[in-house]
Motif scaffolding. Structure first.
Motif, PDB file in Angstrom:
ATOM      1  N   ILE A 110       0.830  -1.205   0.000  1.00 34.30           N
ATOM      2  CA  ILE A 110       0.000   0.000   0.000  1.00 34.30           C
ATOM      3  C   ILE A 110       0.864   1.255   0.000  1.00 34.30           C
ATOM      4  O   ILE A 110       0.579   2.220  -0.723  1.00 34.30           O
ATOM      5  CB  ILE A 110      -0.958  -0.027   1.212  1.00 34.30           C
ATOM      6  N   GLY A 111       1.943   1.254   0.795  1.00 37.29           N
ATOM      7  CA  GLY A 111       2.800   2.428   0.855  1.00 37.29           C
ATOM      8  C   GLY A 111       3.462   2.740  -0.472  1.00 37.29           C
ATOM      9  O   GLY A 111       3.427   3.877  -0.949  1.00 37.29           O
ATOM     10  N   LEU A 112       4.058   1.726  -1.113  1.00 34.73           N
ATOM     11  CA  LEU A 112       4.735   1.930  -2.393  1.00 34.73           C
ATOM     12  C   LEU A 112       3.746   2.296  -3.499  1.00 34.73           C
ATOM     13  O   LEU A 112       3.994   3.195  -4.306  1.00 34.73           O
ATOM     14  CB  LEU A 112       5.522   0.677  -2.771  1.00 34.73           C
ATOM     15  N   SER A 113       2.620   1.581  -3.548  1.00 42.85           N
ATOM     16  CA  SER A 113       1.626   1.850  -4.590  1.00 42.85           C
ATOM     17  C   SER A 113       1.030   3.238  -4.443  1.00 42.85           C
ATOM     18  O   SER A 113       0.772   3.927  -5.446  1.00 42.85           O
ATOM     19  CB  SER A 113       0.515   0.792  -4.544  1.00 42.85           C
ATOM     20  N   THR A 114       0.808   3.671  -3.211  1.00 39.79           N
ATOM     21  CA  THR A 114       0.251   5.006  -2.983  1.00 39.79           C
ATOM     22  C   THR A 114       1.197   6.086  -3.473  1.00 39.79           C
ATOM     23  O   THR A 114       0.778   7.066  -4.098  1.00 39.79           O
ATOM     24  CB  THR A 114      -0.055   5.211  -1.489  1.00 39.79           C
ATOM     25  N   VAL A 115       2.494   5.916  -3.204  1.00 42.00           N
ATOM     26  CA  VAL A 115       3.472   6.904  -3.663  1.00 42.00           C
ATOM     27  C   VAL A 115       3.522   6.944  -5.187  1.00 42.00           C
ATOM     28  O   VAL A 115       3.661   8.020  -5.786  1.00 42.00           O
ATOM     29  CB  VAL A 115       4.865   6.595  -3.073  1.00 42.00           C
ATOM     30  N   VAL A 116       3.386   5.799  -5.842  1.00 42.60           N
ATOM     31  CA  VAL A 116       3.346   5.773  -7.309  1.00 42.60           C
ATOM     32  C   VAL A 116       2.145   6.561  -7.819  1.00 42.60           C
ATOM     33  O   VAL A 116       2.253   7.363  -8.763  1.00 42.60           O
ATOM     34  CB  VAL A 116       3.302   4.322  -7.831  1.00 42.60           C
ATOM     35  N   VAL A 117       0.979   6.359  -7.192  1.00 41.38           N
ATOM     36  CA  VAL A 117      -0.222   7.115  -7.579  1.00 41.38           C
ATOM     37  C   VAL A 117      -0.008   8.610  -7.367  1.00 41.38           C
ATOM     38  O   VAL A 117      -0.354   9.437  -8.225  1.00 41.38           O
ATOM     39  CB  VAL A 117      -1.441   6.618  -6.779  1.00 41.38           C
ATOM     40  N   MET A 118       0.573   8.966  -6.227  1.00 39.42           N
ATOM     41  CA  MET A 118       0.840  10.372  -5.937  1.00 39.42           C
ATOM     42  C   MET A 118       1.779  10.985  -6.976  1.00 39.42           C
ATOM     43  O   MET A 118       1.571  12.116  -7.437  1.00 39.42           O
ATOM     44  CB  MET A 118       1.448  10.496  -4.538  1.00 39.42           C
ATOM     45  N   LEU A 119       2.824  10.245  -7.342  1.00 41.87           N
ATOM     46  CA  LEU A 119       3.779  10.740  -8.332  1.00 41.87           C
ATOM     47  C   LEU A 119       3.117  10.946  -9.692  1.00 41.87           C
ATOM     48  O   LEU A 119       3.321  11.970 -10.351  1.00 41.87           O
ATOM     49  CB  LEU A 119       4.943   9.758  -8.464  1.00 41.87           C
ATOM     50  N   ILE A 120       2.324   9.957 -10.113  1.00 42.86           N
ATOM     51  CA  ILE A 120       1.691  10.045 -11.431  1.00 42.86           C
ATOM     52  C   ILE A 120       0.736  11.231 -11.493  1.00 42.86           C
ATOM     53  O   ILE A 120       0.782  12.054 -12.424  1.00 42.86           O
ATOM     54  CB  ILE A 120       0.956   8.735 -11.754  1.00 42.86           C
ATOM     55  N   ILE A 121      -0.146  11.332 -10.497  1.00 39.79           N
ATOM     56  CA  ILE A 121      -1.138  12.415 -10.498  1.00 39.79           C
ATOM     57  C   ILE A 121      -0.471  13.771 -10.289  1.00 39.79           C
ATOM     58  O   ILE A 121      -0.692  14.723 -11.055  1.00 39.79           O
ATOM     59  CB  ILE A 121      -2.206  12.173  -9.419  1.00 39.79           C
ATOM     60  N   GLY A 122       0.354  13.877  -9.254  1.00 42.85           N
ATOM     61  CA  GLY A 122       0.970  15.157  -8.913  1.00 42.85           C
ATOM     62  C   GLY A 122       1.902  15.671  -9.999  1.00 42.85           C
ATOM     63  O   GLY A 122       1.831  16.848 -10.390  1.00 42.85           O
ATOM     64  N   CYS A 123       2.781  14.805 -10.501  1.00 42.15           N
ATOM     65  CA  CYS A 123       3.735  15.244 -11.518  1.00 42.15           C
ATOM     66  C   CYS A 123       3.039  15.566 -12.838  1.00 42.15           C
ATOM     67  O   CYS A 123       3.430  16.504 -13.540  1.00 42.15           O
ATOM     68  CB  CYS A 123       4.818  14.182 -11.722  1.00 42.15           C
ATOM     69  N   SER A 124       2.012  14.804 -13.180  1.00 38.40           N
ATOM     70  CA  SER A 124       1.287  15.079 -14.425  1.00 38.40           C
ATOM     71  C   SER A 124       0.586  16.433 -14.364  1.00 38.40           C
ATOM     72  O   SER A 124       0.723  17.271 -15.282  1.00 38.40           O
ATOM     73  CB  SER A 124       0.264  13.969 -14.696  1.00 38.40           C
ATOM     74  N   LEU A 125      -0.171  16.666 -13.292  1.00 38.03           N
ATOM     75  CA  LEU A 125      -0.879  17.940 -13.166  1.00 38.03           C
ATOM     76  C   LEU A 125       0.088  19.105 -12.989  1.00 38.03           C
ATOM     77  O   LEU A 125      -0.126  20.192 -13.540  1.00 38.03           O
ATOM     78  CB  LEU A 125      -1.852  17.877 -11.989  1.00 38.03           C
ATOM     79  N   GLY A 126       1.158  18.901 -12.230  1.00 39.49           N
ATOM     80  CA  GLY A 126       2.145  19.963 -12.044  1.00 39.49           C
ATOM     81  C   GLY A 126       2.846  20.331 -13.335  1.00 39.49           C
ATOM     82  O   GLY A 126       3.114  21.511 -13.602  1.00 39.49           O
ATOM     83  N   THR A 127       3.140  19.318 -14.159  1.00 38.36           N
ATOM     84  CA  THR A 127       3.775  19.583 -15.447  1.00 38.36           C
ATOM     85  C   THR A 127       2.842  20.361 -16.367  1.00 38.36           C
ATOM     86  O   THR A 127       3.260  21.312 -17.036  1.00 38.36           O
ATOM     87  CB  THR A 127       4.191  18.261 -16.120  1.00 38.36           C
ATOM     88  N   LEU A 128       1.574  19.969 -16.418  1.00 41.88           N
ATOM     89  CA  LEU A 128       0.601  20.696 -17.246  1.00 41.88           C
ATOM     90  C   LEU A 128       0.460  22.140 -16.782  1.00 41.88           C
ATOM     91  O   LEU A 128       0.445  23.068 -17.603  1.00 41.88           O
ATOM     92  CB  LEU A 128      -0.758  19.991 -17.192  1.00 41.88           C
ATOM     93  N   ALA A 129       0.360  22.332 -15.464  1.00 39.25           N
ATOM     94  CA  ALA A 129       0.199  23.689 -14.939  1.00 39.25           C
ATOM     95  C   ALA A 129       1.419  24.545 -15.226  1.00 39.25           C
ATOM     96  O   ALA A 129       1.302  25.709 -15.624  1.00 39.25           O
ATOM     97  CB  ALA A 129      -0.064  23.624 -13.434  1.00 39.25           C
ATOM     98  N   GLY A 130       2.598  23.997 -15.025  1.00 41.00           N
ATOM     99  CA  GLY A 130       3.814  24.765 -15.234  1.00 41.00           C
ATOM    100  C   GLY A 130       4.118  25.026 -16.694  1.00 41.00           C
ATOM    101  O   GLY A 130       4.650  26.084 -17.046  1.00 41.00           O
ATOM    102  N   TYR A 131       3.778  24.100 -17.575  1.00 38.81           N
ATOM    103  CA  TYR A 131       4.121  24.238 -18.997  1.00 38.81           C
ATOM    104  C   TYR A 131       3.173  25.186 -19.728  1.00 38.81           C
ATOM    105  O   TYR A 131       3.614  26.033 -20.492  1.00 38.81           O
ATOM    106  CB  TYR A 131       4.103  22.868 -19.663  1.00 38.81           C
ATOM    107  N   TYR A 132       1.887  25.026 -19.470  1.00 40.50           N
ATOM    108  CA  TYR A 132       0.918  25.838 -20.199  1.00 40.50           C
ATOM    109  C   TYR A 132       0.601  27.163 -19.510  1.00 40.50           C
ATOM    110  O   TYR A 132       0.307  28.154 -20.180  1.00 40.50           O
ATOM    111  CB  TYR A 132      -0.375  25.045 -20.401  1.00 40.50           C
ATOM    112  N   GLY A 133       0.629  27.187 -18.166  1.00 34.59           N
ATOM    113  CA  GLY A 133       0.322  28.415 -17.464  1.00 34.59           C
ATOM    114  C   GLY A 133      -1.107  28.868 -17.702  1.00 34.59           C
ATOM    115  O   GLY A 133      -1.984  28.078 -18.061  1.00 34.59           O
ATOM    116  N   GLY A 134      -1.368  30.147 -17.511  1.00 32.49           N
ATOM    117  CA  GLY A 134      -2.675  30.715 -17.808  1.00 32.49           C
ATOM    118  C   GLY A 134      -3.812  30.083 -17.040  1.00 32.49           C
ATOM    119  O   GLY A 134      -3.704  29.797 -15.848  1.00 32.49           O
ATOM    120  N   ARG A 135      -4.911  29.848 -17.745  1.00 36.14           N
ATOM    121  CA  ARG A 135      -6.105  29.311 -17.099  1.00 36.14           C
ATOM    122  C   ARG A 135      -5.898  27.870 -16.615  1.00 36.14           C
ATOM    123  O   ARG A 135      -6.425  27.482 -15.575  1.00 36.14           O
ATOM    124  CB  ARG A 135      -7.282  29.365 -18.067  1.00 36.14           C
ATOM    125  N   ILE A 136      -5.157  27.109 -17.399  1.00 38.30           N
ATOM    126  CA  ILE A 136      -4.889  25.722 -16.982  1.00 38.30           C
ATOM    127  C   ILE A 136      -4.154  25.714 -15.649  1.00 38.30           C
ATOM    128  O   ILE A 136      -4.496  24.968 -14.732  1.00 38.30           O
ATOM    129  CB  ILE A 136      -4.082  24.983 -18.065  1.00 38.30           C
TER     130      ILE A 136
END
Length: 308
Positions: A110-136
């Motif tokens: 559970i600990g390892l799988s949860t961190v993988v989920v956190m990385l996938i969601i957090g890094c994906s959304l953070g990358t989109l927000a940082g790359y596109y900026g603006g309203r996104i």
């Protein structure tokens, strides 16, 4: 432009991404050179292998009752003991060593799988927000702020309290409640790098936004979050144990640290080992992870200090 030409252009225009990957490797290498990291790694490896192999090799069913052998104390206490149960048995005769190791297996899963989920969601959304900026960026950051305002344990209790707390459900709830930190770190790194010359060169050469984010920017995110993700494994194991203790973790008869300790608290006076042995395994595992995480953080600070 063909895919081959785009890939070539990415390789030519990605010195900073290569530098990010190189920094990640140097951090791991520097951490591995420290005795603290090695001790933590050895303890973690031994516990992980024991949790993975011993329950199957012993042939002992962690859920099978043996009323005749109930409340056997560990061998080092003398009197009523048996080497067949090195850490004693619980109130219905189940082997505590096997149950603790199976509990460790689920806790690590559970600990390892949860961190993988956190990385996938957090890094994906953070990358989109940082790359596109603006309203996104504004929408994602407002979602992040809203998520941060809800305590993790409250969200987990609310969701798992009205649904069946299965392993996938626990992983998903813990992961969805803890991704904002990764999103913020990723966003700050991507926002700093998105206007760099190598990113502009890749855009001019015809590389898609997806390829730029994955091949150029993603490697730069790894060094800042490498030790955070290791420490978060320990944090998620603690939360999993808390949920199990209050009855919202993996349900009996499947043994987990939380539900074993919860059952054992009723026998603290005459059979303290029921609650103590899982706690010892949890403590050793968390100590090993924290040793590795602290070594990675020191290695990162040392290398970044030398690079800057």
């Amino acid at each position: 432009m063909s895919v081959a030409q785009t890939n070539l252009s990415l390789k030519v225009t990605a010195p900073e991404a290569q530098r990010g990957a190189s920094l990640s490797w140097r951090i791991w290498k520097a951490a591995l050179a420290s005795n603290e990291f090695r001790v933590g790694l050895v303890i973690f490896a031994v516990l992980g292998l024991a949790a993975l192999l011993y329950p199957a090799l012993s042939g002992i069913d962690p859920t099978k009752m043996n009323v005749a052998g109930r409340l056997q104390s560990p061998p080092f206490l003398g009197d009523k003991w048996s080497w067949a149960a090195p850490l004693g048995t619980d109130q219905i005769g189940r082997d505590m060593l096997v149950r603790s190791l199976v509990g460790l297996r689920y806790s690590l899963l559970i600990g390892l799988s949860t961190v993988v989920v956190m990385l996938i969601i957090g890094c994906s959304l953070g990358t989109l927000a940082g790359y596109y900026g603006g309203r996104i960026d504004m929408v994602i950051m407002r979602i992040t702020d809203a998520q941060l305002s809800i305590p993790m344990i409250i969200l987990a209790i609310t969701v798992l309290g009205v649904s069946r707390p299965t392993i996938p459900a626990i992983i998903l709830v813990l992961g969805l409640s803890s991704w904002p930190v990764y999103a913020r770190v990723t966003r700050s790194v991507v926002m700093t790098e998105r206007k760099s010359e190598y990113v502009r060169a890749a855009q001019v050469s015809g590389a898609s936004d997806f390829r730029i984010m994955v091949w150029l920017l993603a490697p730069l995110v790894l060094p800042p979050i490498i030790f955070v993700s290791v420490l978060d494994v320990a944090r998620m194991m603690i939360f999993e144990s808390i949920l199990g203790f209050i009855g919202l973790g993996v349900q009996p008869p499947t043994p987990t640290f939380g539900n074993i300790i919860s059952d054992g608290r009723k026998y603290l006076l005459n059979a303290w080992w029921i609650a103590t042995m899982p706690g010892v395994f949890l403590c050793l595992t968390l100590t090993s992870i924290n040793l590795m995480g602290a070594s990675l953080e020191r290695a990162r600070n040392r290398i970044y200090g030398g690079v800057s």
